[in-house]
Design a protein around this motif. Structure first.
Motif, PDB file in Angstrom:
ATOM      1  N   LYS A  33       0.835  -1.203   0.000  1.00  0.00           N
ATOM      2  CA  LYS A  33       0.000   0.000   0.000  1.00  0.00           C
ATOM      3  C   LYS A  33       0.864   1.245   0.000  1.00  0.00           C
ATOM      4  O   LYS A  33       0.577   2.226  -0.691  1.00  0.00           O
ATOM      5  CB  LYS A  33      -0.926  -0.003   1.229  1.00  0.00           C
ATOM      6  CG  LYS A  33      -2.059  -1.010   1.164  1.00  0.00           C
ATOM      7  CD  LYS A  33      -2.925  -0.915   2.420  1.00  0.00           C
ATOM      8  CE  LYS A  33      -4.058  -1.940   2.372  1.00  0.00           C
ATOM      9  NZ  LYS A  33      -4.904  -1.878   3.597  1.00  0.00           N
ATOM     10  N   TYR A  34       1.953   1.209   0.783  1.00  0.00           N
ATOM     11  CA  TYR A  34       2.845   2.360   0.865  1.00  0.00           C
ATOM     12  C   TYR A  34       3.520   2.598  -0.490  1.00  0.00           C
ATOM     13  O   TYR A  34       3.640   3.743  -0.964  1.00  0.00           O
ATOM     14  CB  TYR A  34       3.888   2.110   1.946  1.00  0.00           C
ATOM     15  CG  TYR A  34       4.861   3.243   2.129  1.00  0.00           C
ATOM     16  CD1 TYR A  34       4.460   4.454   2.716  1.00  0.00           C
ATOM     17  CD2 TYR A  34       6.180   3.107   1.713  1.00  0.00           C
ATOM     18  CE1 TYR A  34       5.348   5.495   2.872  1.00  0.00           C
ATOM     19  CE2 TYR A  34       7.077   4.153   1.872  1.00  0.00           C
ATOM     20  CZ  TYR A  34       6.667   5.345   2.449  1.00  0.00           C
ATOM     21  OH  TYR A  34       7.549   6.376   2.600  1.00  0.00           O
ATOM     22  N   ILE A  35       3.960   1.484  -1.118  1.00  0.00           N
ATOM     23  CA  ILE A  35       4.599   1.585  -2.437  1.00  0.00           C
ATOM     24  C   ILE A  35       3.620   2.149  -3.463  1.00  0.00           C
ATOM     25  O   ILE A  35       3.973   2.987  -4.298  1.00  0.00           O
ATOM     26  CB  ILE A  35       5.134   0.209  -2.885  1.00  0.00           C
ATOM     27  CG1 ILE A  35       6.303  -0.210  -1.979  1.00  0.00           C
ATOM     28  CG2 ILE A  35       5.560   0.239  -4.348  1.00  0.00           C
ATOM     29  CD1 ILE A  35       6.763  -1.638  -2.196  1.00  0.00           C
ATOM     30  N   LYS A  36       2.358   1.729  -3.387  1.00  0.00           N
ATOM     31  CA  LYS A  36       1.353   2.213  -4.335  1.00  0.00           C
ATOM     32  C   LYS A  36       1.119   3.716  -4.169  1.00  0.00           C
ATOM     33  O   LYS A  36       0.970   4.462  -5.141  1.00  0.00           O
ATOM     34  CB  LYS A  36       0.036   1.469  -4.153  1.00  0.00           C
ATOM     35  CG  LYS A  36      -1.006   1.791  -5.218  1.00  0.00           C
ATOM     36  CD  LYS A  36      -2.249   0.939  -5.047  1.00  0.00           C
ATOM     37  CE  LYS A  36      -3.238   1.207  -6.173  1.00  0.00           C
ATOM     38  NZ  LYS A  36      -3.615   2.632  -6.282  1.00  0.00           N
ATOM     39  N   LYS A  37       1.086   4.167  -2.914  1.00  0.00           N
ATOM     40  CA  LYS A  37       0.913   5.595  -2.664  1.00  0.00           C
ATOM     41  C   LYS A  37       2.074   6.392  -3.254  1.00  0.00           C
ATOM     42  O   LYS A  37       1.889   7.459  -3.842  1.00  0.00           O
ATOM     43  CB  LYS A  37       0.796   5.867  -1.167  1.00  0.00           C
ATOM     44  CG  LYS A  37      -0.535   5.467  -0.559  1.00  0.00           C
ATOM     45  CD  LYS A  37      -0.583   5.828   0.930  1.00  0.00           C
ATOM     46  CE  LYS A  37      -1.941   5.443   1.526  1.00  0.00           C
ATOM     47  NZ  LYS A  37      -2.004   5.800   2.967  1.00  0.00           N
ATOM     48  N   LEU A  38       3.293   5.827  -3.077  1.00  0.00           N
ATOM     49  CA  LEU A  38       4.459   6.491  -3.643  1.00  0.00           C
ATOM     50  C   LEU A  38       4.393   6.531  -5.161  1.00  0.00           C
ATOM     51  O   LEU A  38       4.738   7.540  -5.799  1.00  0.00           O
ATOM     52  CB  LEU A  38       5.744   5.780  -3.190  1.00  0.00           C
ATOM     53  CG  LEU A  38       6.130   5.928  -1.711  1.00  0.00           C
ATOM     54  CD1 LEU A  38       7.381   5.090  -1.412  1.00  0.00           C
ATOM     55  CD2 LEU A  38       6.401   7.400  -1.378  1.00  0.00           C
ATOM     56  N   ASN A  42       4.162   9.814  -7.414  1.00  0.00           N
ATOM     57  CA  ASN A  42       5.173  10.023  -8.448  1.00  0.00           C
ATOM     58  C   ASN A  42       4.533  10.297  -9.802  1.00  0.00           C
ATOM     59  O   ASN A  42       4.987  11.162 -10.568  1.00  0.00           O
ATOM     60  CB  ASN A  42       6.078   8.788  -8.530  1.00  0.00           C
ATOM     61  CG  ASN A  42       7.226   8.992  -9.506  1.00  0.00           C
ATOM     62  OD1 ASN A  42       8.002   9.935  -9.384  1.00  0.00           O
ATOM     63  ND2 ASN A  42       7.327   8.100 -10.487  1.00  0.00           N
ATOM     64  N   ARG A  43       3.433   9.556 -10.101  1.00  0.00           N
ATOM     65  CA  ARG A  43       2.720   9.779 -11.364  1.00  0.00           C
ATOM     66  C   ARG A  43       2.138  11.194 -11.422  1.00  0.00           C
ATOM     67  O   ARG A  43       2.151  11.849 -12.463  1.00  0.00           O
ATOM     68  CB  ARG A  43       1.623   8.732 -11.543  1.00  0.00           C
ATOM     69  CG  ARG A  43       2.120   7.431 -12.150  1.00  0.00           C
ATOM     70  CD  ARG A  43       0.960   6.567 -12.618  1.00  0.00           C
ATOM     71  NE  ARG A  43       0.145   6.115 -11.487  1.00  0.00           N
ATOM     72  CZ  ARG A  43       0.370   4.982 -10.831  1.00  0.00           C
ATOM     73  NH1 ARG A  43       1.389   4.196 -11.184  1.00  0.00           N
ATOM     74  NH2 ARG A  43      -0.401   4.630  -9.830  1.00  0.00           N
ATOM     75  N   GLU A  44       1.598  11.658 -10.275  1.00  0.00           N
ATOM     76  CA  GLU A  44       1.032  13.008 -10.225  1.00  0.00           C
ATOM     77  C   GLU A  44       2.112  14.063 -10.474  1.00  0.00           C
ATOM     78  O   GLU A  44       1.904  15.015 -11.217  1.00  0.00           O
ATOM     79  CB  GLU A  44       0.376  13.242  -8.866  1.00  0.00           C
ATOM     80  CG  GLU A  44      -0.911  12.449  -8.663  1.00  0.00           C
ATOM     81  CD  GLU A  44      -1.480  12.629  -7.260  1.00  0.00           C
ATOM     82  OE1 GLU A  44      -0.858  13.368  -6.474  1.00  0.00           O
ATOM     83  OE2 GLU A  44      -2.533  12.034  -6.963  1.00  0.00           O
ATOM     84  N   LEU A  45       3.272  13.844  -9.827  1.00  0.00           N
ATOM     85  CA  LEU A  45       4.366  14.789 -10.028  1.00  0.00           C
ATOM     86  C   LEU A  45       4.863  14.769 -11.469  1.00  0.00           C
ATOM     87  O   LEU A  45       5.179  15.806 -12.049  1.00  0.00           O
ATOM     88  CB  LEU A  45       5.516  14.467  -9.061  1.00  0.00           C
ATOM     89  CG  LEU A  45       5.250  14.756  -7.575  1.00  0.00           C
ATOM     90  CD1 LEU A  45       6.402  14.243  -6.721  1.00  0.00           C
ATOM     91  CD2 LEU A  45       5.060  16.252  -7.352  1.00  0.00           C
ATOM     92  N   GLN A  46       4.956  13.541 -12.033  1.00  0.00           N
ATOM     93  CA  GLN A  46       5.403  13.402 -13.425  1.00  0.00           C
ATOM     94  C   GLN A  46       4.438  14.117 -14.377  1.00  0.00           C
ATOM     95  O   GLN A  46       4.847  14.796 -15.324  1.00  0.00           O
ATOM     96  CB  GLN A  46       5.505  11.910 -13.802  1.00  0.00           C
ATOM     97  CG  GLN A  46       6.631  11.163 -13.133  1.00  0.00           C
ATOM     98  CD  GLN A  46       7.989  11.508 -13.740  1.00  0.00           C
ATOM     99  OE1 GLN A  46       8.080  12.225 -14.714  1.00  0.00           O
ATOM    100  NE2 GLN A  46       9.053  10.995 -13.113  1.00  0.00           N
ATOM    101  N   ALA A  47       3.135  13.958 -14.108  1.00  0.00           N
ATOM    102  CA  ALA A  47       2.126  14.594 -14.963  1.00  0.00           C
ATOM    103  C   ALA A  47       2.203  16.118 -14.846  1.00  0.00           C
ATOM    104  O   ALA A  47       2.146  16.839 -15.848  1.00  0.00           O
ATOM    105  CB  ALA A  47       0.726  14.103 -14.584  1.00  0.00           C
TER     106      ALA A  47
END
Length: 500
Positions: A33-38, A42-47
């Motif tokens: 779950k923690y990895i998924k949140k990260l 990360n996807r949000e920051l990349q976008a």
């Protein structure tokens, strides 16, 4: 195992296999779950990085490029392959950019903003922000670049919108108390506003209208405006001057005639004005000059809505709106047996009396400004009125009304030296009407016992109060009065008035 004296045996706790596996699975699930949140973060920051409209360039502590987005390449015009590991000094030396905010930020260890010019000639704004590690050393430098040409275009658009807004606001103020503006009509005075309001109400109807007023007040202009706002506005507007056509020809001109109706009649016959005006408006100007005999025939036409050509037998339906006008006192003419009473009431279903310009002081300056703009445009000039001329206009009686003012201003615009209309250019009859006695009375009424300075001060105040009431800006006032804008602002402050 042998135990020494006083020692107790150790008890071993053995967990069941299924309980041990459950704990491990739970810990793994938490980690997942923690990895998924990260990953989501990360996807949000990349976008955000990739789709930012502004360019973003991330460099290391030396200024070498690490990451950048497509917007940075689009704005700078530098290909993405070239940016990898490139140093800002290289971009500067190859004239891709005239100044590096990143190098400035590394040297100053502070946020730096520059507005360099790119190789393409485009101006940009770059803000570089140093990022520090736990030891206080620069770790990364994040540069944000924005295309100033886009901002300047946006600013220009905002200014245009603001200009339009100001203009529309001024027009709303100017057109207050009027639902529609009649073409060619100026109405600031309450009396004229009332005339226009009534004209607008009856324009859509078919009632007959009688317009009265002195010569030159704009009776024909009002008639044309009513026609244009009526249901037959797309039809013809036919004017006949009842005082300009000889009495023996007026009947044939009005009704038309058939072939052989009289000795000099055309062999093909002729349409009359009543037929020509079909589907539109017939404007009977100077109706007070119409002969009594013809008045009786016109009365019959208005009553029956039918007419017959001279020498003809076939009746034709009247399909035209009737508007009549006169500068004479028809009621007095009725008493003198020179105008038919029944025709007067038939024409005067709605009566519109245009007051003379001398009774519409509030309209004098707007009319003067209207005609000045009209003739400046016609003769490609920029002529202005001096304050003394404006004051003279305001106090003149205008016996020729609006027509007199229009003709006068056209002559003055054509003859004005240096595009400036001054007092000495006005006709003698206008200046002589402003007698010394009037000036003395005016001075006393203004409380000018202290002399000429106070009188001039009062005249200036009246001019600026009029201009401010009409919604003029300081720039428009300066253009109209032929002075600097700063002079206008200073005068208004000195007079204790306020700009809108």
């Amino acid at each position: 195992m042998l135990l020494k004296k006083g020692m107790r045996p150790i008890k071993r706790v053995v967990m069941p296999i299924d309980q041990l596996d459950g704990s491990r699975i739970k810990r793994q699930q938490t980690q997942m779950k923690y990895i998924k949140k990260l990953e989501d973060a990360n996807r949000e920051l990349q976008a955000a990085f990739a789709f930012s409209h502004d360019g973003i360039f991330i460099s290391d502590k030396e200024g070498l490029g690490l990451r950048w987005n497509e917007s940075y390449c689009r704005i700078t015009g530098i290909h993405s392959e070239y940016l990898k590991g490139v140093h800002p000094q290289q971009l500067f030396e190859q004239k891709f950019i005239s100044e590096s905010a990143t190098l400035n930020a590394i040297q100053s260890r502070k946020v730096e903003t520059t507005m360099p010019v790119l190789k393409s000639g485009k101006q940009v704004m770059i803000t570089s922000i140093p990022v520090f590690d736990q030891a206080g050393d620069i770790f990364r430098v994040v540069a944000n670049i924005r295309d100033m040409s886009e901002l300047m275009e946006l600013k220009k658009q905002i200014e245009q919108v603001r200009e339009l807004s100001d203009r529309y606001y001024s027009e709303v103020l100017h057109l207050r108390n009027r639902d529609v503006v009649l073409k060619g009509m100026t109405a600031e005075s309450p009396s004229m506003k009332k005339v226009i309001a009534t004209a607008l109400k009856v324009a859509k109807s078919e009632v007959t209208i009688l317009i009265t007023g002195e010569s030159g007040t704009g009776k024909e202009v009002l008639a044309r405006s009513i026609h244009e706002h009526s249901e037959v506005g797309s039809g013809p507007f036919v004017k006949v001057n009842c005082g300009a056509i000889p009495e023996n020809l007026l009947e044939s001109e009005l009704f038309g005639y058939e072939k052989g109706a009289f000795t000099s009649a055309a062999q093909t016959g002729k349409m009359g004005i009543l037929e020509i005006a079909m589907g539109g408006t017939l404007f009977l100007d100077e109706i007070g000059e119409m002969p009594l005999v013809l008045q009786a025939k016109l009365l019959g036409v208005l009553q029956d809505k039918k007419f017959t050509r001279l020498g003809g037998v076939k009746e034709k339906d009247l399909n035209a709106r009737i508007i009549a006008a006169t500068n004479r006192d028809l009621e007095e003419m009725i008493k003198e047996k020179k105008f038919r009473k029944d025709l007067f009431y038939r024409l005067n279903v709605v009566g519109l009396k245009i007051p003379p310009l001398s009774e519409r002081k509030d309209d004098i300056f707007p009319f003067a400004n209207f005609f000045l703009h009209k003739f400046n445009k016609k003769y490609k000039s920029a002529t202005s009125l001096s304050p003394q001329v404006i004051n003279t206009f305001m106090n003149y009686e205008w016996p020729g009304n609006v027509r007199e003012m229009e003709n006068l201003l056209e002559r003055l615009v054509v003859l004005a030296p240096d595009e400036r209309i001054t007092l000495e250019m006005l006709p003698d009859e206008m200046l002589s009407s402003l007698t010394a006695e009037y000036a003395t009375e005016k001075a006393v009424s203004l409380g000018t016992g202290q002399g000429l300075v106070t009188l001039l001060h009062s005249v200036e105040r009246r001019i600026f109060e009029t201009l401010l009431a009409d919604g003029y800006s300081s720039y428009k006032m300066a253009s109209l009065l032929g002075v600097n804008q700063s002079t206008v602002v200073r005068k208004i402050k000195k007079l204790g008035l306020k700009l809108p």
